[in-house]
Design a protein around this motif. Structure first.
Motif, short mmCIF file in Angstrom:
data_model
loop_
_atom_site.label_atom_id
_atom_site.label_comp_id
_atom_site.label_asym_id
_atom_site.label_seq_id
_atom_site.Cartn_x
_atom_site.Cartn_y
_atom_site.Cartn_z
N UNK A 114 0.84 -1.20 0.00
CA UNK A 114 0.00 0.00 0.00
C UNK A 114 0.88 1.25 0.00
N UNK A 115 0.31 2.33 -0.49
CA UNK A 115 1.05 3.60 -0.62
C UNK A 115 1.67 4.01 0.72
N UNK A 116 2.95 4.40 0.64
CA UNK A 116 3.68 4.94 1.80
C UNK A 116 4.57 6.05 1.29
N UNK B 182 3.39 5.52 -7.24
CA UNK B 182 2.01 5.12 -7.51
C UNK B 182 1.23 6.30 -8.06
N UNK B 183 0.11 5.97 -8.65
CA UNK B 183 -0.80 6.99 -9.16
C UNK B 183 -1.93 7.17 -8.15
N UNK B 184 -2.13 8.39 -7.72
CA UNK B 184 -3.25 8.71 -6.84
C UNK B 184 -3.32 7.84 -5.59
N UNK B 185 -2.22 7.74 -4.91
CA UNK B 185 -2.17 7.02 -3.63
C UNK B 185 -2.41 5.52 -3.78
N UNK B 186 -2.17 4.97 -4.95
CA UNK B 186 -2.32 3.54 -5.15
C UNK B 186 -1.10 2.80 -4.62
N UNK B 187 -1.02 1.50 -4.87
CA UNK B 187 0.10 0.71 -4.36
C UNK B 187 1.42 1.15 -5.00
N UNK B 188 2.51 0.96 -4.25
CA UNK B 188 3.84 1.26 -4.78
C UNK B 188 4.58 -0.04 -5.03
#
Length: 104
Positions: free
Chosen positions: A62-64, A88-94
């Motif tokens: 998950x986004x960090x 990530x795009x728009x706080x999506x997964x990295x």
């Protein structure tokens, strides 16, 4: 898919301090996370008569905002050093690329 985040990892951040004129690196725990772990590559070689292995993997979580290339990840008792991060795009997964070789 949240069900794919099935590997527990610990994220650590490098901290460099001076002690008696020497630079000393230590590691502080940033936190723990659930991640998807995918092995990418494994290589072996010999240097100075020692066997050297390098395992690389892609870690999805998950986004960090507290993970950088100055971090390492602990998984199953082995440290893997962050070599790249795909934003990530728009706080999506990295997606994080890690390598076991950097011995930090």
């Amino acid at each position: 898919n949240p069900a794919e985040l099935d590997t527990r990892i610990t994220i650590e951040h490098a901290v460099v301090t001076k002690q008696g004129g020497d630079r000393v690196k230590s590691w502080n725990v940033v936190g723990k996370a659930w991640a998807k772990w995918q092995w990418s590559n494994a290589t072996e070689g010999v240097s100075s008569n020692q066997l050297i292995t390098d395992q690389t993997a892609t870690v999805t979580m998950r986004h960090r905002t507290d993970v950088g290339t100055d971090c390492r990840i602990l998984k199953d008792g082995t440290y893997y050093y962050v070599t790249a991060i795909t934003p990530s795009h728009r706080m999506g997964p990295i997606e994080i690329t890690v390598s076991s070789r950097n011995n930090g």
